[in-house]
Design an enzyme around this catalytic site. Sequence first.
Site, PDB file in Angstrom:
ATOM      1  N   GLU A 173       0.859  -1.186   0.000  1.00 30.69           N
ATOM      2  CA  GLU A 173       0.000   0.000   0.000  1.00 30.69           C
ATOM      3  C   GLU A 173       0.893   1.234   0.000  1.00 30.69           C
ATOM      4  O   GLU A 173       1.686   1.440   0.925  1.00 30.69           O
ATOM      5  CB  GLU A 173      -0.908   0.000   1.229  1.00 30.69           C
ATOM      6  CG  GLU A 173      -1.900  -1.144   1.222  1.00 30.69           C
ATOM      7  CD  GLU A 173      -2.686  -1.238   2.520  1.00 30.69           C
ATOM      8  OE1 GLU A 173      -2.690  -0.255   3.292  1.00 30.69           O
ATOM      9  OE2 GLU A 173      -3.276  -2.305   2.767  1.00 30.69           O
ATOM     10  N   ASP A 209      -4.749   8.458  10.807  1.00 30.58           N
ATOM     11  CA  ASP A 209      -3.377   8.033  11.061  1.00 30.58           C
ATOM     12  C   ASP A 209      -2.823   8.561  12.369  1.00 30.58           C
ATOM     13  O   ASP A 209      -3.127   9.675  12.791  1.00 30.58           O
ATOM     14  CB  ASP A 209      -2.472   8.489   9.905  1.00 30.58           C
ATOM     15  CG  ASP A 209      -2.825   7.780   8.605  1.00 30.58           C
ATOM     16  OD1 ASP A 209      -2.886   6.546   8.639  1.00 30.58           O
ATOM     17  OD2 ASP A 209      -3.050   8.455   7.595  1.00 30.58           O
TER      18      ASP A 209
END
Length: 256
Positions: free
Chosen positions: A47, A58
Site C-alpha cells: 500500500e 493516522d
Amino acid sequence: MENRINQLFETKKTNILSIYFCAGYPEADNTVDVIRTLAKNGVDMIEIGIPFSDPMADGVVIQNAATRALRNGMSLKKLFHQLEHVRRDVRIPLLLMGYLNPVMQYGFENFCRSCRSCGIDGCILPDLPFDDYLHDFKPVAEKYNVKAIMLITPETSDERIRLIDGHTDGFIYMVSSAATTGAQTSFDERKQAYFRRIGAMSLHNPRMVGFGISNRETFRAACNEASGAIIGSKFVTLLGEYKSAETAIKKLLEIL
C-alpha cells in the site's frame, strides 16, 4: 486481465503480508526503490500512501511521514510519474492509500485512468462515504479495473458489513480498533472477539487486518482470524530510523 489483488487471494489463503509506506518518505524520490525492495524481500502486497496534510485516521508516525513527504514536494501527480515504469519488474499487487481531497483535486476518473496506466490494482480511501462510492465512484473504478477497498471497524454494524461485502471486490480491510494507526504489542479479548464475529459472518471477500500490527504476536493473531495483516507504522518507523528500505524490511521480518 484478472486483477492482481484477486490473483493473490486465490493463490495464497493465509499469512499474507501487506506493507504500507508513505510515498516521498524519507526522501522524495525513493518510492520505487521501496516498492522494489519490499517485493524482492517476499512481501505479498504493498500500500503506497498518498501524503495529505490532514490524515485523520493516522497516528503520529504516519502523520509525521506525510508531513515530511509533503515538504519533500510529493504530490499525486509526481507519484504517478514515479510509478510509470514500476511494472517492468514488480509483479505483486500495488494499492494507493490516501484521502479523498487530493484524489478529488486530481479528478477521480483521471485518478483511475492513471492507476491503470501504471499498474495500480486498487485504492483505499478511508474518508470516502460508502453511499458516495456506490453511486458515483464504483462505476468509474470498475471501468478501469481498480478495486476500491473498504474499511470496517469494531463499530461497523453487521448490516453495513454485509452491504460492503456485497458491493466490493478484492478484500475487506478490518481495522483492529476504532482508534488511529499505530503499533500495538497485543490484541485484547475485545478485539479478538471482533475478529471472531466477522469470521463467523462467512463473508464473500477475504479479509486483512490492519492498525496495530507490529510484532509476532499481533501478526499471528491477525493471520489466525483473517487472510493476513497490513503493517504500516512499524515499517515507517524502521524506514525513518535506518533510511534504507532493505534494512527496514529485514528488521521487520526478524520480529514477525
